[in-house]
Design an enzyme around this catalytic site. Structure first.
Site, PDB file in Angstrom:
ATOM      1  N   GLU A 104      -8.293  90.565  -2.653  1.00 40.09           N
ATOM      2  CA  GLU A 104      -7.215  89.645  -2.282  1.00 40.09           C
ATOM      3  C   GLU A 104      -7.691  88.812  -1.087  1.00 40.09           C
ATOM      4  O   GLU A 104      -7.420  89.148   0.066  1.00 40.09           O
ATOM      5  CB  GLU A 104      -5.940  90.418  -1.916  1.00 40.09           C
ATOM      6  CG  GLU A 104      -4.777  89.503  -1.591  1.00 40.09           C
ATOM      7  CD  GLU A 104      -3.786  90.116  -0.600  1.00 40.09           C
ATOM      8  OE1 GLU A 104      -2.601  89.750  -0.648  1.00 40.09           O
ATOM      9  OE2 GLU A 104      -4.198  90.955   0.230  1.00 40.09           O
TER      10      GLU A 104
ATOM     11  N   ASP B 160      -7.063  95.164  -0.775  1.00 37.97           N
ATOM     12  CA  ASP B 160      -6.019  94.459  -0.040  1.00 37.97           C
ATOM     13  C   ASP B 160      -6.587  93.782   1.203  1.00 37.97           C
ATOM     14  O   ASP B 160      -7.480  94.328   1.875  1.00 37.97           O
ATOM     15  CB  ASP B 160      -4.938  95.479   0.374  1.00 37.97           C
ATOM     16  CG  ASP B 160      -3.819  94.857   1.163  1.00 37.97           C
ATOM     17  OD1 ASP B 160      -3.064  94.049   0.599  1.00 37.97           O
ATOM     18  OD2 ASP B 160      -3.704  95.171   2.375  1.00 37.97           O
TER      19      ASP B 160
END
Length: 460
Positions: free
Chosen positions: A264, A240
């Protein structure tokens, strides 16, 4: 005779009785039957990631109450049968908001729903036992399980006087697992430096340059990475907000434990995404493709698909997607966007709500089959204008390739295009066209597509 052999003998007797009218009967050896019936699939039998499609097995604000792990467990068999090869779970550890949190405000990396802290014992998704049962069920159905790793920031710490800020900060972490306790020295600013690449939402920002933090995240034998891999049995990682720390951090994690890894890196510039994947030595979500598809399908101009994307630069490191838990900008022609990613290069990801609730599941299953059985080789663009897009996957030794025809106009379209096949009958594998034309000796053929739809052509 053991109870096990008695069961096998009964099974064979029933099989012979039911098959008595057949002229020929093939009887497997008892050992083979015993293995087939009694032994579950193991991790050695997992589908290789990339041979199918990834399922994002959640959406933002899934139902609270600790039921989500069981919900997903009941779907993994059907997903595997449809052609999914991996499921991506939301962050699994206890976060500041306890049973209400989606997990992106992590507090105790080792609390999977077994400690009473942050206002609850279970996480929003369920208990540790239920998570383990889900992972086991996924593995029994040949699916890899990808963990969502949130290591940029933490939340839920107690207040302490911070000598680096000369004020109180919420940077004292004493989780009930008694693993990876943290203080002001482990966050920014500290005695090493004031900051790294970025902070998120005002949360306490972990300092990955501190050896203590590195030890607990991926180096120690019971580090977060190794505990998730060896004890919880995760197979891969979705990192993330990787803009918040340097690429080498995710790379070192991956190198410590292995497994499929994707970051990400939220940026629509394909060159930037390629830089990050080269530095991190792993995949990234293809946000460049996402934004080009938004412009093409939401903006009604398929010329946008001619733009630069990560999959065009390095398909082996591109995870393509139409939407996820943070984005849902493509509201029209969304199924056509899935037709694009499921016929093109890259590793496509499905979004739970699209698959289970919003779109035609039969159509998506058809596209998954097409991806898994026909889509291979590099891509040649055959025709593009505002309303029409035609591309050819050129195939390889194991898959024959395909031609995809996308149309966002309100009328039928037909085009002469060049295939890779001479004097060969082809068909539309979506069932949207009943044509079964034969390619000419020079490999040219006319194909068609209905209004606001797509067709996918290959050898009959």
């Amino acid at each position: 005779m053991t109870n096990l052999n008695v069961k096998v003998a009964v099974f064979l007797l029933a099989f012979l009785t039911l098959s008595c009218e057949r002229e020929e009967i093939e009887i497997e050896k008892p050992a083979a039957v015993e293995k087939m019936v009694l032994e579950p699939l193991n991790k050695a039998a997992l589908k290789p990631i990339g041979t199918g499609v990834m399922m994002q097995a959640f959406y933002w604000d899934v139902p609270s109450g600790g039921t989500w792990w069981n919900t997903i467990k009941n779907k993994v068999s059907a997903w595997s049968n449809a052609g999914v090869d991996a499921i991506w779970l939301p962050p699994v550890s206890k976060a500041q908001n306890g049973k209400f949190s989606m997990g992106y405000d992590p507090f105790d990396y080792y609390d999977f729903g077994q400690y009473n802290q942050m206002g609850s014992t279970e996480t929003r998704f369920g208990s540790k036992t239920e998570l383990e049962q889900l992972i086991n069920s996924a593995h029994a159905n040949q699916l890899s399980v990808i963990a969502d790793i949130v290591i940029n920031h933490n939340s839920g710490g107690d207040s302490e006087f911070n000598i680096f800020k000369n004020s109180n900060t919420y940077t004292k972490y004493t989780p009930k697992s008694n693993l990876f306790n943290r203080t002001q020295y482990d966050f920014h600013p500290n005695d090493y430096h004031n900051n790294d690449s970025g902070v998120f939402g005002g949360f306490a920002d972990l300092c990955h340059h501190k050896s203590y933090v590195q030890d607990w995240l991926w180096k120690k034998s019971n580090s977060v990475a190794k505990y998730y891999k060896n004890t919880m049995k995760f197979d891969g990682w979705r990192f993330d907000y990787v803009k918040g720390f340097e690429p080498w951090i995710a790379r070192d994690w991956k190198n410590a434990v292995g497994g499929f890894s994707v970051g990400e890196y939220w940026d629509g510039n394909a060159a930037t995404l390629q830089w990050w994947t080269d530095q991190a030595q792993m995949s990234a979500f293809d946000f460049a493709c996402y934004y080009k598809m938004r412009d093409a399908f939401q903006g009604n101009n398929l010329n946008a698909l001619q733009g630069d994307m990560l999959w065009k630069r390095n398909a082996s490191r591109a995870v393509t997607f139409v939407t996820n838990h943070d984005t849902d900008e493509i509201q029209i022609n969304k199924l056509l966007a899935y037709a694009y990613i499921l016929t093109h290069e890259g590793y496509p990801a499905l979004f739970y709500k699209d698959y289970e609730d919003w779109l035609d599941k039969n159509a998506l299953n058809n596209l998954i089959w097409i991806h898994n059985n026909l889509a291979a080789g590099n891509t040649s663009n055959l025709y593009t204008d505002t309303d029409e897009y035609i591309a050819r996957r050129n195939g390889n030794a194991s898959k024959i390739g395909l031609i995809v025809y996308i149309n966002i106009s309100n009328s039928y379209k037909e085009r002469w295009i060049q295939t890779n096949w001479s004097n060969t009958r082809i068909k539309d594998y979506t069932g949207r066209s009943s044509w079964e034309p034969v390619t000419q000796g020079d490999k040219w053929v006319k194909i068609q597509v209905p209004p606001n739809s797509y067709t996918v052509w290959s050898i009959k």
